[in-house]
Design an enzyme around this catalytic site. Sequence first.
Site, PDB file in Angstrom:
ATOM      1  N   LYS A  55     -51.590 -53.989 -10.121  1.00 25.60           N
ATOM      2  CA  LYS A  55     -52.672 -54.935 -10.393  1.00 25.60           C
ATOM      3  C   LYS A  55     -52.970 -55.651  -9.080  1.00 25.60           C
ATOM      4  CE  LYS A  55     -53.449 -59.391 -12.463  1.00 25.60           C
ATOM      5  NZ  LYS A  55     -52.873 -60.478 -13.243  1.00 25.60           N
TER       6      LYS A  55
ATOM      7  N   GLY B 108     -56.754 -67.055 -17.909  1.00 26.06           N
ATOM      8  CA  GLY B 108     -57.481 -68.142 -18.560  1.00 26.06           C
ATOM      9  C   GLY B 108     -57.505 -68.111 -20.070  1.00 26.06           C
TER      10      GLY B 108
END
Lengths: 64, 256
Positions: B96, B184
């Site tokens: 990632k 988030g």
Amino acid sequence: MVKINGEELNVAGKTIAEYLATTNYDPKRIAVERNGDIVFKSQYGETLLQDGDSIEIVSFVGGG
Amino acid sequence: MNNDKLIIGGHEFNSRFILGSGKYSMKLIEAAVKDAGAEIITLAVRRANTKEQESILDYIPDGITLLPNTSGARNAEEAVRIARLARELGCGDFVKIEIMRDSKYLLPDNQETIKATEILANEGFAVMPYMYPDLNVARDLVNAGAASVMPLASPIGSNKGLATKEFIQILIDEIDLPIIVDAGIGRPSQACEAMEMGAAAIMANTALATAGDLPMMASAFKNAIEAGRNAYLAGLGRVLTRGASASDPLTGFLRD
């Protein structure tokens, strides 16, 4: 002197394998980078630490 | 539902919940993985510590795919170095990409992310870039060889939810790769909403790490993600612009 993880150490002339043998790192759980390039595990025994080398020894930690 | 697989870089997954491992005790990882039903867990790479003999790898159940991130990288070059070190740590080819040059908002540097994606994809990595949701950047990531695209919902660790909803929807509609909403997401309902929109998967860490009961929250997210996925596959009912539409027959009332 050789910089290992930011610390200047007097280990020039040793191979990476010889240096690791003096530490508590678990060789199975680390990766080593020398001057920005990976040192594969199979090369630890033949890679000599030289004056001015910059070595990073890393492992996995928790993260997102 | 058994045929509904998440495919990333040629690898098939049944779970659509990618679990973070940061900011909580390693001892909770096994329960979190189990209750999340997760098959992928993220890790970070840092300078090794000779004092701690415990490795996080000892706490991750067998068969779980490790997804190392490049956190700490400030540019493409550093991200590439971290990815190569992660592969040398023996975790497979997933990475990632996370590149930030701002420590206040921790926003990803899209341009450097495209560069790193191209280099690592050419080296055979399954590259999963974390990015600010921008359609043009997402298209560049596709061309650079990304295996998925991971847009942020709101700033990392904020638990603020789908602040970028409209722009994530554009990526879902236009990009032919799994869109995995990362960063988030704070509540299961937000994860569910993203999945209803057609997101391929959800990545969460802080939402769990700051919850009162981590494994229970992992389970709540799992259920929410599955509910959202099923709703997406079922096709949501339409929304009326105005007025109402009775659910009951409009004949046979008890009056003449």
